[in-house]
Design an enzyme around this catalytic site. Structure first.
Site, mmCIF file in Angstrom:
data_model
loop_
_atom_site.group_PDB
_atom_site.id
_atom_site.type_symbol
_atom_site.label_atom_id
_atom_site.label_comp_id
_atom_site.label_asym_id
_atom_site.label_seq_id
_atom_site.Cartn_x
_atom_site.Cartn_y
_atom_site.Cartn_z
ATOM 1 N N GLY A 10 14.469 5.756 -4.785
ATOM 2 C CA GLY A 10 13.088 6.101 -5.153
ATOM 3 C C GLY A 10 12.771 7.563 -4.886
ATOM 4 O O GLY A 10 13.599 8.312 -4.345
ATOM 5 N N VAL A 12 10.631 8.929 -2.723
ATOM 6 C CA VAL A 12 10.637 9.228 -1.291
ATOM 7 C C VAL A 12 12.000 8.913 -0.703
ATOM 8 O O VAL A 12 12.527 9.657 0.138
ATOM 9 C CB VAL A 12 9.524 8.432 -0.569
ATOM 10 C CG1 VAL A 12 9.558 8.700 0.924
ATOM 11 C CG2 VAL A 12 8.154 8.790 -1.138
ATOM 12 N N ASP A 35 18.082 -6.760 -2.561
ATOM 13 C CA ASP A 35 16.966 -7.000 -3.469
ATOM 14 C C ASP A 35 15.842 -7.659 -2.671
ATOM 15 O O ASP A 35 15.974 -8.795 -2.219
ATOM 16 C CB ASP A 35 17.427 -7.899 -4.623
ATOM 17 C CG ASP A 35 16.311 -8.157 -5.633
ATOM 18 O OD1 ASP A 35 15.153 -7.785 -5.347
ATOM 19 O OD2 ASP A 35 16.607 -8.727 -6.688
ATOM 20 N N LEU A 36 14.750 -6.929 -2.501
ATOM 21 C CA LEU A 36 13.653 -7.429 -1.661
ATOM 22 C C LEU A 36 12.952 -8.643 -2.272
ATOM 23 O O LEU A 36 12.179 -9.311 -1.593
ATOM 24 C CB LEU A 36 12.632 -6.319 -1.393
ATOM 25 C CG LEU A 36 13.127 -5.169 -0.510
ATOM 26 C CD1 LEU A 36 12.036 -4.115 -0.348
ATOM 27 C CD2 LEU A 36 13.552 -5.670 0.869
ATOM 28 N N THR A 61 6.140 -0.440 -7.393
ATOM 29 C CA THR A 61 5.154 0.653 -7.483
ATOM 30 C C THR A 61 4.480 0.761 -8.853
ATOM 31 O O THR A 61 3.732 1.717 -9.085
ATOM 32 C CB THR A 61 5.820 2.003 -7.139
ATOM 33 O OG1 THR A 61 6.955 2.176 -7.996
ATOM 34 C CG2 THR A 61 6.243 2.066 -5.690
ATOM 35 N N THR A 100 -0.032 2.675 1.179
ATOM 36 C CA THR A 100 -0.706 3.417 0.115
ATOM 37 C C THR A 100 -2.210 3.586 0.330
ATOM 38 O O THR A 100 -2.855 2.750 0.977
ATOM 39 C CB THR A 100 -0.483 2.677 -1.228
ATOM 40 O OG1 THR A 100 -1.268 3.294 -2.255
ATOM 41 C CG2 THR A 100 -0.899 1.214 -1.145
ATOM 42 N N TYR A 124 -1.664 -4.360 -7.008
ATOM 43 C CA TYR A 124 -0.741 -3.512 -6.246
ATOM 44 C C TYR A 124 -1.296 -3.247 -4.846
ATOM 45 O O TYR A 124 -0.606 -3.435 -3.841
ATOM 46 C CB TYR A 124 -0.511 -2.194 -6.997
ATOM 47 C CG TYR A 124 0.174 -1.118 -6.183
ATOM 48 C CD1 TYR A 124 1.535 -1.189 -5.911
ATOM 49 C CD2 TYR A 124 -0.548 -0.023 -5.695
ATOM 50 C CE1 TYR A 124 2.163 -0.198 -5.158
ATOM 51 C CE2 TYR A 124 0.068 0.965 -4.949
ATOM 52 C CZ TYR A 124 1.419 0.876 -4.688
ATOM 53 O OH TYR A 124 2.032 1.855 -3.937
HETATM 54 N N1 LIG Z 1 4.264 6.689 -6.071
HETATM 55 C C1 LIG Z 1 3.063 6.870 -5.536
HETATM 56 O O1 LIG Z 1 2.201 7.558 -6.096
HETATM 57 C C2 LIG Z 1 2.729 6.252 -4.204
HETATM 58 C C3 LIG Z 1 1.420 6.417 -3.696
HETATM 59 C C4 LIG Z 1 1.125 5.853 -2.450
HETATM 60 C C5 LIG Z 1 2.084 5.161 -1.746
HETATM 61 N N2 LIG Z 1 3.324 4.993 -2.280
HETATM 62 C C6 LIG Z 1 4.291 4.217 -1.531
HETATM 63 O O2 LIG Z 1 5.344 5.082 -1.161
HETATM 64 C C7 LIG Z 1 6.570 4.341 -1.073
HETATM 65 C C8 LIG Z 1 7.635 5.048 -1.877
HETATM 66 O O3 LIG Z 1 7.175 5.126 -3.222
HETATM 67 P P1 LIG Z 1 7.942 5.981 -4.322
HETATM 68 O O4 LIG Z 1 6.943 6.802 -5.026
HETATM 69 O O5 LIG Z 1 9.161 6.616 -3.745
HETATM 70 O O6 LIG Z 1 8.354 4.781 -5.283
HETATM 71 P P2 LIG Z 1 9.515 4.671 -6.358
HETATM 72 O O7 LIG Z 1 9.992 6.019 -6.747
HETATM 73 O O8 LIG Z 1 9.008 3.731 -7.396
HETATM 74 O O9 LIG Z 1 10.668 3.985 -5.526
HETATM 75 C C9 LIG Z 1 10.559 2.673 -5.100
HETATM 76 C C10 LIG Z 1 11.949 2.143 -4.911
HETATM 77 O O10 LIG Z 1 11.821 0.757 -4.588
HETATM 78 C C11 LIG Z 1 12.859 0.099 -5.184
HETATM 79 N N3 LIG Z 1 12.592 -1.303 -5.440
HETATM 80 C C12 LIG Z 1 11.706 -1.864 -6.297
HETATM 81 N N4 LIG Z 1 11.831 -3.190 -6.297
HETATM 82 C C13 LIG Z 1 12.822 -3.483 -5.409
HETATM 83 C C14 LIG Z 1 13.417 -4.668 -4.974
HETATM 84 N N5 LIG Z 1 13.059 -5.869 -5.478
HETATM 85 N N6 LIG Z 1 14.398 -4.601 -4.056
HETATM 86 C C15 LIG Z 1 14.809 -3.425 -3.571
HETATM 87 N N7 LIG Z 1 14.299 -2.252 -3.951
HETATM 88 C C16 LIG Z 1 13.301 -2.285 -4.869
HETATM 89 C C17 LIG Z 1 13.061 0.785 -6.524
HETATM 90 O O11 LIG Z 1 14.389 0.520 -6.910
HETATM 91 P P3 LIG Z 1 14.964 0.858 -8.373
HETATM 92 O O12 LIG Z 1 15.241 2.337 -8.312
HETATM 93 O O13 LIG Z 1 16.187 0.021 -8.458
HETATM 94 O O14 LIG Z 1 13.885 0.463 -9.338
HETATM 95 C C18 LIG Z 1 12.800 2.232 -6.179
HETATM 96 O O15 LIG Z 1 13.989 2.933 -5.905
HETATM 97 C C19 LIG Z 1 6.234 2.931 -1.538
HETATM 98 O O16 LIG Z 1 5.980 2.121 -0.417
HETATM 99 C C20 LIG Z 1 4.938 3.104 -2.313
HETATM 100 O O17 LIG Z 1 4.158 1.926 -2.305
HETATM 101 C C21 LIG Z 1 3.678 5.533 -3.480
#
Ligand SMILES: NC(=O)c1ccc[n+]([C@@H]2O[C@H](COP(=O)([O-])OP(=O)(O)OC[C@H]3O[C@@H](n4cnc5c(N)ncnc54)[C@H](OP(=O)(O)O)[C@@H]3O)[C@@H](O)[C@H]2O)c1
Length: 295
Positions: A10, A12, A35-36, A61, A100, A124
């Site tokens: 992801g 982060v 796989d979560l 996300t 979030t 979400y």
């Molecule tokens: N993006 C935002 O704007 C935002 C804002 C506030 C908070 N957050 C929080 O910040 C954290 C990191 O977010 P991010 O932006 O880095 O998100 P991201 O780029 O969407 O990455 C999330 C990762 O989670 C993985 N994932 C999804 N479903 C899964 C599953 N069933 N089993 C295992 N892995 C799984 C995805 O894997 P794949 O690569 O295989 O799909 C992806 O690599 C999260 O907790 C998110 O809720 C994000």
């Protein structure tokens, strides 16, 4: 120190993959390794690693898609963190779990604190709040780190990448101006987590906010992206950016109108304040544009 990183593909997660090895031995898992959504497998696999620290950067996300897939979102964001917390408790590890700003309803007009009342507006946010509660219930040794409006050069799409693509294709764009928050660079989140880990003690476990500093609407963020990208020679077709209201751009999931979060609690612990969002945007863009020119 043995660190288990989840969500390593992801936005982060990829930054954490570069940052955490300075602190110890990192085992990095993507969805391929764990796989979560497979709740029954989580505890066994995690406990087998005997980590000292688990960093969960994995999440469902897709904010709008979650409205059509509430069960899957709740499994990954709401229930899986509880399993991770149970595994952490079983092996005496500390769980750092990312959450979030969408746990808030956006009705405040001053920055949300870690103990501000939560009231998510969509699936979400509800699923992420359920995950926070599950973590708290299962493992005292936890940090819940809420962040917001994440972007970076690595990982799949984000607002900055979308704006740059549309800005190169179109001469007019409409962007909402009545949602205010704080854009946050994934690199800065990873740095904050790495700085936090040496401070983990029973006195410091709990909920924190980390974003870049400042506050801005999506509209003004878009303008800043175009200004900074243009200064780096990015080829924009764009002539006009029009501010519109949320009502004029309906999406399946309702967003908080105001989701600025105060990071004072974490600032006090780390003895520093986060970079301003525009400073971080300016630092990130060369990496993103360079990656795009090579792809
Ligand atoms: N993006 C935002 O704007 C935002 C804002 C506030 C908070 N957050 C929080 O910040 C954290 C990191 O977010 P991010 O932006 O880095 O998100 P991201 O780029 O969407 O990455 C999330 C990762 O989670 C993985 N994932 C999804 N479903 C899964 C599953 N069933 N089993 C295992 N892995 C799984 C995805 O894997 P794949 O690569 O295989 O799909 C992806 O690599 C999260 O907790 C998110 O809720 C994000």
């Amino acid at each position: 120190m043995k660190i288990l990183l989840l969500g390593s593909r992801g936005q982060v997660g990829q930054e954490l993959l570069l940052t955490l090895p300075t602190l110890g031995t990192v085992t990095a898992w993507s969805r391929d390794e764990l796989d979560l959504a497979q709740l029954d497998t989580i505890e066994t696999k995690v406990i087998a690693q005997q980590p000292d620290v688990i960093v969960n950067a994995a999440a469902y996300t897709a904010v709008d898609k979650a409205e059509q897939e509430p069960e899957l979102a709740h499994t990954i964001n709401g229930e899986a963190p509880g399993k991770l917390a149970q595994a952490a408790a079983a092996c005496g590890a500390t769980l750092i779990h990312i959450s979030t700003d969408y746990v808030f309803d956006g009705q405040q007009n001053q920055p949300y604190r870690p103990d501000s009342p939560t009231q998510p507006l969509g699936v979400y946010g509800q699923s992420k709040l359920a995950g926070e509660l599950a973590v708290k219930a299962a493992c005292d040794r936890h940090v819940i780190l809420r962040t917001a409006w994440v972007y970076g050069a690595k990982g799949q799409g984000n607002f900055v990448k979308t704006m740059l693509r549309l800005g190169a294709e179109r001469d007019t764009l409409k962007v909402v101006y009545d949602q205010v928050g704080t854009p946050t660079w994934s690199y800065d989140i990873a740095q904050a987590i790495a700085q936090l880990i040496p401070h983990l003690t029973p006195e410091t476990f709990g909920t924190y906010h980390f974003t870049n500093s400042g506050a801005v609407s999506w509209y003004d963020f878009a303008i800043a992206i175009f200004e900074e990208a243009a200064a780096l020679g990015y080829p924009l077709a764009l002539k006009t950016v029009l501010p519109i209201t949320t009502d004029q751009y309906p999406l399946p999931a309702q967003r908080p109108a105001y989701s600025v979060m105060g990071s004072e609690k974490l600032d006090a612990l780390l003895n520093q304040t986060p970079p301003h969002w525009r400073v971080s945007l300016r630092k990130m863009l060369p990496e993103l544009l360079s990656a795009q020119s090579q792809s």
